[in-house]
Scaffold this active site. Structure first.
Site, short mmCIF file in Angstrom:
data_model
loop_
_atom_site.label_atom_id
_atom_site.label_comp_id
_atom_site.label_asym_id
_atom_site.label_seq_id
_atom_site.Cartn_x
_atom_site.Cartn_y
_atom_site.Cartn_z
N LEU A 6 0.84 -1.17 0.03
CA LEU A 6 -0.11 0.12 -0.22
C LEU A 6 0.86 1.25 -0.07
O LEU A 6 1.73 1.50 0.94
CB LEU A 6 -0.94 0.07 1.14
CG LEU A 6 -2.09 1.10 1.30
CD1 LEU A 6 -3.34 0.56 1.90
CD2 LEU A 6 -1.76 2.32 1.76
N ILE A 7 0.43 2.19 -0.82
CA ILE A 7 1.51 3.18 -1.21
C ILE A 7 0.86 4.42 -1.20
O ILE A 7 -0.20 4.55 -1.82
CB ILE A 7 2.30 3.09 -2.60
CG1 ILE A 7 2.89 2.01 -2.75
CG2 ILE A 7 3.20 4.52 -2.54
CD1 ILE A 7 3.44 1.90 -4.09
N SER A 11 -0.14 9.94 -7.16
CA SER A 11 -0.78 10.70 -8.09
C SER A 11 0.66 11.28 -8.90
O SER A 11 0.36 11.93 -9.98
CB SER A 11 -1.67 11.74 -7.85
OG SER A 11 -1.12 12.56 -6.73
N GLY A 15 6.02 8.76 -5.60
CA GLY A 15 4.88 7.72 -5.28
C GLY A 15 4.53 7.17 -6.57
O GLY A 15 4.19 5.75 -6.43
N TYR A 156 8.76 22.60 7.06
CA TYR A 156 9.01 21.18 6.34
C TYR A 156 10.17 20.42 7.25
O TYR A 156 9.87 19.33 7.34
CB TYR A 156 9.25 21.41 5.10
CG TYR A 156 9.95 20.11 4.23
CD1 TYR A 156 8.76 19.49 3.72
CD2 TYR A 156 11.07 19.90 3.81
CE1 TYR A 156 9.05 18.09 2.79
CE2 TYR A 156 11.33 18.70 3.35
CZ TYR A 156 10.36 17.91 2.67
OH TYR A 156 10.77 16.56 2.10
#
Length: 297
Positions: A6-7, A11, A15, A156
């Site tokens: 599961l990643i 989009s 990933g 970040y």
């Protein structure tokens, strides 16, 4: 049976590349993203078409890492479809650029919700099933900026430092259950990161820096320009390959942290990782917990 993966955040960027790479190797992939039938419908269809030409098996799932219910529903769907999730890859993330003081509390919260709490949500969702089987692998995509600090990316950097600590804590706590937890630390790559960056909301606060006001934009423009100039030498596929290599490395032999930074060589983060690993080893040994935190194979 080939392993199921599961990643999150499939989009675009890492990933998408990880999804393509694992499908080409025959894995069963749960590719997840937001707005599966909305703004991401086109890329979802492209992934479907690509999967048709691979030995892998694809399931596309709607998942928003900032919502508990969305995470729970996606994981429940995955388990209903394939009965188990062997590997979780936490890839979804947001980046920022600008004076840290200019970011509102709400912006900080949004960033932590995706980059840190989102990871925690996914891990909590998959871990009961993994621990029940006494087997599993979780790969968290961090950053070299979780080990070193660049100016004008404070929120970040804070999330990635937090992610490093969260992941290492999980690694110790889950080792005796047979679930392995590792980190990949990419450096600079042309993955569209710059196009999706969040900028300070408090423009008046930023303007109060006077002559310094334009420095963050200049720095990030220079960085992105440099990356564009050498993009042929810093293929983001290297990160996807590093992830695949970790999956294919036998249990008990995986490194905890993997730096992927062809532009600079990653010597700074690697040195920090080596030093920190020695310190942690001494700490764990001093607490007489070595056997407890050793991965059960």
């Amino acid at each position: 049976m080939q392993k199921t993966v599961l990643i999150t955040g499939t989009s675009s960027g890492f990933g998408l590349l990880i999804t393509q790479t694992l499908l080409s190797k025959g894995y069963t992939v749960f590719a997840t993203m937001r707005q599966l039938t909305g703004k991401n419908a086109r890329i979802a269809q492209e992934i479907k078409s690509l999967a048709d030409d691979t030995p892998g098996k694809l399931h596309l799932l709607e998942l928003d890492v900032v919502h508990d219910q969305s995470v729970a529903q996606a994981v429940a769907q995955a388990l209903a479809l394939e009965s188990q999730i062997d590997i979780l890859i936490n890839n979804a993330g947001l980046g920022v650029g600008g004076f840290t003081e200019g970011f509102s509390t709400e912006q900080f919260q949004k960033l932590f919700d995706v980059n840190v709490f989102g990871v925690h949500r996914l891990m909590r969702a998959v871990l009961p099933e993994m621990r029940q089987r006494n087997k599993g692998l979780i790969i968290n995509i961090s950053s070299v900026m979780g080990r070193i600090v660049l100016p004008f990316a404070g929120p970040y950097t804070a999330t990635k430092f937090a992610l490093e600590g969260l992941t290492e804590s999980y690694r110790y706590e889950l080792a005796s259950s047979g679930v392995d937890v590792v980190i990949v630390e990419p450096g600079g790559f042309m993955t569209g990161f710059g196009e999706r960056m969040m900028y300070p909301q408090d423009e008046e606060r930023v303007k109060s820096y006077g002559a310094m006001t334009e420095v963050p934009d200049q720095m990030w423009t220079n960085i992105l320009h440099t990356l564009s100039q050498v993009k042929d030498q810093i293929d983001p596929q290297l990160v996807a390959d590093a992830v695949a290599n970790l999956i294919e490395t036998p249990d008990g032999e995986r490194p905890f942290r993997t730096v992927v930074d062809p532009m600079s060589g990653g010597e700074g983060p690697k040195t920090i990782n080596q030093t920190q690993e020695q310190i942690q080893k001494q700490l764990i040994e001093g607490m007489q917990m070595t056997d407890l935190v050793k991965l059960k194979v």
